[in-house]
Scaffold this motif. Structure first.
Motif, short mmCIF file in Angstrom:
data_model
loop_
_atom_site.label_atom_id
_atom_site.label_comp_id
_atom_site.label_asym_id
_atom_site.label_seq_id
_atom_site.Cartn_x
_atom_site.Cartn_y
_atom_site.Cartn_z
N PRO A 1 90.60 57.29 3.49
CA PRO A 1 89.37 58.10 3.73
C PRO A 1 88.65 57.90 4.87
N LEU A 2 88.26 56.61 5.18
CA LEU A 2 87.64 56.19 6.53
C LEU A 2 88.35 56.55 7.62
N SER A 3 89.77 56.26 7.37
CA SER A 3 90.63 56.29 8.81
C SER A 3 90.56 57.59 9.09
N LEU A 4 90.83 58.60 8.08
CA LEU A 4 90.92 59.95 8.38
C LEU A 4 89.55 60.50 8.97
N PHE A 5 88.33 59.98 8.31
CA PHE A 5 87.11 60.30 8.89
C PHE A 5 86.82 60.02 10.35
N ALA A 6 87.41 58.79 10.61
CA ALA A 6 87.28 58.42 12.01
C ALA A 6 88.16 58.91 12.99
N LEU A 7 89.29 59.41 12.40
CA LEU A 7 90.09 60.26 13.35
C LEU A 7 89.66 61.54 13.60
N SER A 8 89.02 62.24 12.61
CA SER A 8 88.13 63.37 12.92
C SER A 8 87.13 63.20 13.65
N LEU A 9 86.27 62.50 13.82
CA LEU A 9 85.53 62.12 14.92
C LEU A 9 85.77 61.92 16.15
N LEU A 10 86.85 61.04 16.16
CA LEU A 10 87.48 60.86 17.65
C LEU A 10 88.35 62.15 18.31
N TRP A 11 88.81 62.89 17.07
CA TRP A 11 89.36 64.36 17.77
C TRP A 11 88.33 65.21 18.19
N LEU A 12 87.03 65.19 17.53
CA LEU A 12 86.07 66.21 17.95
C LEU A 12 85.33 65.87 19.21
N ALA A 13 85.24 64.26 19.43
CA ALA A 13 84.57 63.83 20.74
C ALA A 13 85.58 64.06 21.84
N GLY A 14 86.97 63.78 21.55
CA GLY A 14 87.86 64.09 22.46
C GLY A 14 88.02 65.45 23.02
N SER A 15 88.00 66.37 21.95
CA SER A 15 88.19 67.62 22.16
C SER A 15 87.04 68.23 23.13
N LEU A 16 85.81 67.73 22.66
CA LEU A 16 84.44 68.10 23.40
C LEU A 16 84.32 67.80 24.97
N MET A 17 85.18 66.38 25.07
CA MET A 17 85.08 65.97 26.49
C MET A 17 86.20 66.73 27.36
N TRP A 18 87.28 67.17 26.44
CA TRP A 18 88.24 67.96 27.27
C TRP A 18 87.99 69.21 27.69
N THR A 19 87.15 70.05 26.60
CA THR A 19 86.76 71.06 26.90
C THR A 19 85.65 71.10 28.05
N ARG A 20 84.87 70.15 27.76
CA ARG A 20 83.67 69.88 28.96
C ARG A 20 84.39 69.76 30.43
N ARG A 21 85.50 68.98 30.70
CA ARG A 21 86.27 68.79 31.82
C ARG A 21 86.74 70.09 32.34
N ARG A 22 87.39 70.82 31.25
CA ARG A 22 88.06 72.11 31.54
C ARG A 22 86.98 73.14 32.17
N LEU A 23 85.89 73.33 31.56
CA LEU A 23 84.92 74.17 31.93
C LEU A 23 84.60 73.80 33.30
N VAL A 24 84.32 72.37 33.71
CA VAL A 24 83.68 71.96 34.95
C VAL A 24 85.02 72.44 35.91
N ALA A 25 86.30 72.33 35.44
CA ALA A 25 87.35 72.41 36.60
C ALA A 25 87.78 74.08 36.63
N ILE A 26 87.11 75.07 35.84
CA ILE A 26 87.21 76.30 36.00
C ILE A 26 87.16 76.88 37.63
N ALA A 27 88.08 77.37 37.97
CA ALA A 27 87.97 77.85 39.37
C ALA A 27 87.60 79.36 39.40
N GLY A 28 87.44 79.74 40.90
CA GLY A 28 87.36 81.18 40.91
C GLY A 28 85.99 81.72 40.62
N GLY A 29 84.89 80.82 40.64
CA GLY A 29 83.46 81.40 40.32
C GLY A 29 83.07 82.62 41.19
#
Length: 249
Positions: free
Chosen positions: A122-150
């Motif tokens: 359970p702790l491994s799954l909980f840690a994995l969920s937090l890693l997924w959320l943190a990684g996804s937020l970082m990826w989303t932030r970088r994607r938004l920064v990289a959005i072109a054509g403003g």
């Protein structure tokens, strides 16, 4: 990846972590009950009197295999009230026509049961969920920064062909509206000839002028709500996508 998929995966991992933790907790409780049952059975097998003495409690605790139960478990006369703690099964003792029912009770906290249970998965799954959320937020932030054509408060994510407003929220165009906006953004000057639009969007339609007019009429309110852009008609049958703020300046 769309935000809803990030949330779905995170929620799934988190729910699996909680479910696995509850299952391990229940398994630990069952292990404690089984240990109390066998200890109580051994104690009653050698018991000679109906009353509970210090020796009875001492024998009962010595028959327990789990250290946490030896410190916090007692043998008592059983009653009909459902216990609010971990308890053994009711067991009857009889000698010389006398019959008494006993039961073992463990004054264990939730933390004690958790400490006994194996919570590594359970702790491994909980840690994995937090890693997924943190990684996804970082990826989303970088994607938004990289959005072109403003342009005019509207930005285009070329990878997903999605438009975002100045608050980084997706703008909901219809399929035809999005295709037309992609054509405007693909042109260096954001200017398109009516014939080119009709040929690209309705290649099999002989005359799509009315359809194009309706499309642009319905597109303008969406642009007004989500950006500073507007579509104007120019000489020569051209449509111009322009920034109202720049036009006024």
């Amino acid at each position: 990846m769309k935000p809803k998929y990030i949330i779905v995966v995170f929620a799934t991992l988190l729910c699996c972590s909680v479910w696995a933790g509850m299952q391990r907790y229940c398994c630990a409780e069952k292990e404690m009950v089984a240990d109390m049952n066998q200890a109580l059975a051994q104690t009653l097998r050698h018991k000679q009197e109906a009353w509970i003495t210090p020796d009875t409690i001492r024998d009962y605790r010595s028959n327990l295999r789990l250290a946490v139960l030896r410190r916090q478990s007692l043998i008592c006369y059983a009653d009909d009230v459902d216990p609010k703690t971990v308890a053994s099964s009711k067991m009857a003792w009889g000698r010389g026509g006398r019959r008494v029912v006993f039961r073992g009770y463990a004054n264990c906290s939730v933390a004690s049961v958790l400490a006994l249970s194996d919570q590594r998965m359970p702790l491994s799954l909980f840690a994995l969920s937090l890693l997924w959320l943190a990684g996804s937020l970082m990826w989303t932030r970088r994607r938004l920064v990289a959005i072109a054509g403003g342009f005019g408060g509207l930005r285009l994510d070329e990878a997903s062909q999605t438009f975002y407003d100045e608050h980084q929220e997706p703008v909901h165009f219809t399929a035809m509206q999005r295709q037309l906006m992609l054509m405007f953004f693909a042109d260096e000057h954001h200017s398109l000839r009516k014939e080119d639009i009709c040929q690209a969007l309705w290649p099999k339609k002989p005359d799509a002028s009315d359809t194009l007019y309706t499309l642009i009429r319905r597109l303008k309110p969406v642009l007004d709500k989500n950006s500073n852009l507007t579509i104007t008609t120019e000489r020569g049958g051209k449509y111009q996508l322009s920034d109202r703020c720049q036009s006024h300046s």
